[in-house]
Design an enzyme around this catalytic site. Structure first.
Site, PDB file in Angstrom:
ATOM      1  N   ARG B  50       0.856  -1.190   0.000  1.00  0.00           N
ATOM      2  CA  ARG B  50       0.000   0.000   0.000  1.00  0.00           C
ATOM      3  C   ARG B  50       0.891   1.239   0.000  1.00  0.00           C
ATOM      4  O   ARG B  50       1.128   1.844   1.032  1.00  0.00           O
ATOM      5  CB  ARG B  50      -0.935  -0.036   1.206  1.00  0.00           C
ATOM      6  N   ASP B  52       2.405   4.873  -0.231  1.00  0.00           N
ATOM      7  CA  ASP B  52       1.904   6.191   0.208  1.00  0.00           C
ATOM      8  C   ASP B  52       1.735   7.147  -0.968  1.00  0.00           C
ATOM      9  O   ASP B  52       2.278   6.922  -2.048  1.00  0.00           O
ATOM     10  CB  ASP B  52       2.924   6.840   1.151  1.00  0.00           C
ATOM     11  N   TYR B 110      12.027  -2.327  -2.409  1.00  0.00           N
ATOM     12  CA  TYR B 110      11.892  -0.904  -2.728  1.00  0.00           C
ATOM     13  C   TYR B 110      13.253  -0.325  -3.101  1.00  0.00           C
ATOM     14  O   TYR B 110      14.293  -0.782  -2.602  1.00  0.00           O
ATOM     15  CB  TYR B 110      11.376  -0.126  -1.515  1.00  0.00           C
ATOM     16  N   ARG B 197      11.232   5.189   4.245  1.00  0.00           N
ATOM     17  CA  ARG B 197      11.525   6.624   4.204  1.00  0.00           C
ATOM     18  C   ARG B 197      12.173   7.113   5.490  1.00  0.00           C
ATOM     19  O   ARG B 197      13.018   8.011   5.471  1.00  0.00           O
ATOM     20  CB  ARG B 197      10.255   7.410   3.895  1.00  0.00           C
TER      21      ARG B 197
END
Lengths: 244, 244
Positions: B50, B52, B110, B197
């Site tokens: 999911r 952002d 990622y 992040r």
């Protein structure tokens, strides 16, 4: 007045090209407006390459004259503070009074980016032409030597009303595959209008087996735009370097 | 009903994230709307990650159930014909009825992209964080081994109200320099909300000499988000691969 030279990067997507046009957003227009806001003077900006609508640049060079009090090491920062984020001044310096971004340039280098894979793309849609069928790089590379050198490129120009004639010298022209991309790299002393995109359009036909490398030589030799076939879209093209 | 699995790419810039939200444009919303237009049925789409608001994906995986008459080899083409250009279905196939994009996934990978050069950027502004000061990759790489493995990542989560606890296993974590870019690559069985992040935010401080690699170990050990410092912006992050 002092003479300045700056290197500029822009995402061409939302510009009607580099060159000033009435009622259209252009890179030159944005740069001149930024300089007006900073100096309160009308400043004429000259660019090394007048990129078309949608064409990008990571190494456009500009020159302009100004007697601004902004210290030279602050010019790029000051311009970026008033420019929109899709155009950035990478560096700026004071230069010789005879320097002219366009007329002093000895060569320009462009890249054309092709995403060559069956799957489409979202993240590259502004910067690379998607070509789903496998391109035959071997055939495409056979074209390289017929383009390198000094030729009359009339067949590859959108218009032959060129002030400096239609003969140009291509110093480098090569095609390579990098992962899913095919990258066309071309350096010349100058380009006729539409020349890179018309060459890439024909190259794509060679890569797809619709034309032979010899056809490209014949197109150059016929000196007539009608021989050349389709033009590749603007968004795959990027001005990467200008040499002086 | 048949069960489908598809790989999706999107430019997250103009989305309020993957997950459906009222009155906001989301990737899930666009995909469900596309399937509704094609099948005239309300189809629930499940995504592996999911992402952002602002986060991109080149390898998001989705699953959905449908009894559509569209042949499976035409699903991606049909969906792309009704989707906007910033989201593309790269491939789609019929799959085992028990397959679920989120619950069947064993790992997600990622990338975080940092443009590390003095000059700002126009063409990378949507996809890479610009960092003007030189990053010390050597120090940043010293963090790798303290993150790899099974840990309680509470300090790196935006919220610790996670349904599956706060322990995750990081399989790969490496940082490398490629030309002007620094690329952070992380693979884990799952991620807490904001984890990549927040890790990148701290890594940037290590690269800038504001924190030591040992500080990162201490932050992990303290299990408190308040230890961790700034969060890197969403637009540098991209979901690249999901393994099953």
């Amino acid at each position: 007045m002092r003479n300045y030279r700056a290197t500029v990067e822009y995402d061409g997507t939302d510009f009607a090209g580099f060159q000033l046009q009435l009622n259209q957003r252009t890179v030159q227009g944005d740069l001149e407006e930024a300089l007006f806001r900073l100096t309160k003077d009308m400043v004429r900006v000259h660019g090394a390459g007048r990129t078309d609508s949608g064409v990008h640049a990571i190494g456009q060079v500009i020159s302009f004259k100004s007697d601004t009090s902004i210290p030279k090491e602050r010019i790029s920062f000051a311009m970026n503070s008033v420019l929109k984020p899709d155009v950035r001044v990478l560096s700026a310096e004071e230069t010789d009074e005879r320097f002219h971004a366009r007329f002093s340039a000895v060569s320009r280098t462009y890249l054309y980016l092709i995403l060559n894979r069956p799957e489409p793309t979202a993240v590259w849609r502004r910067y690379a032409l998607h070509c789903a069928s496998p391109l035959d790089i071997g055939s495409m590379r056979e074209v390289e030597n017929s383009i390198i050198g000094t030729h009359d490129f009339s067949s590859w120009a959108n218009s032959i009303k060129e002030a400096n004639g239609t003969v140009r010298t291509v110093r480098q022209f090569h095609i390579r595959r990098v992962h899913e991309f095919v990258i066309v790299h071309i350096e010349a002393n100058g380009f006729l209008h539409g020349m890179v995109r018309n060459l890439v359009g024909a190259l794509l036909e060679v890569g797809a087996g619709k034309r032979t490398p010899e056809d490209i030589e014949r197109i150059t030799a016929c000196k007539d735009r009608r021989c050349a076939g389709p033009c590749a879209p603007a968004y795959g093209l990027c001005l990467v370097k200008v040499k002086y």
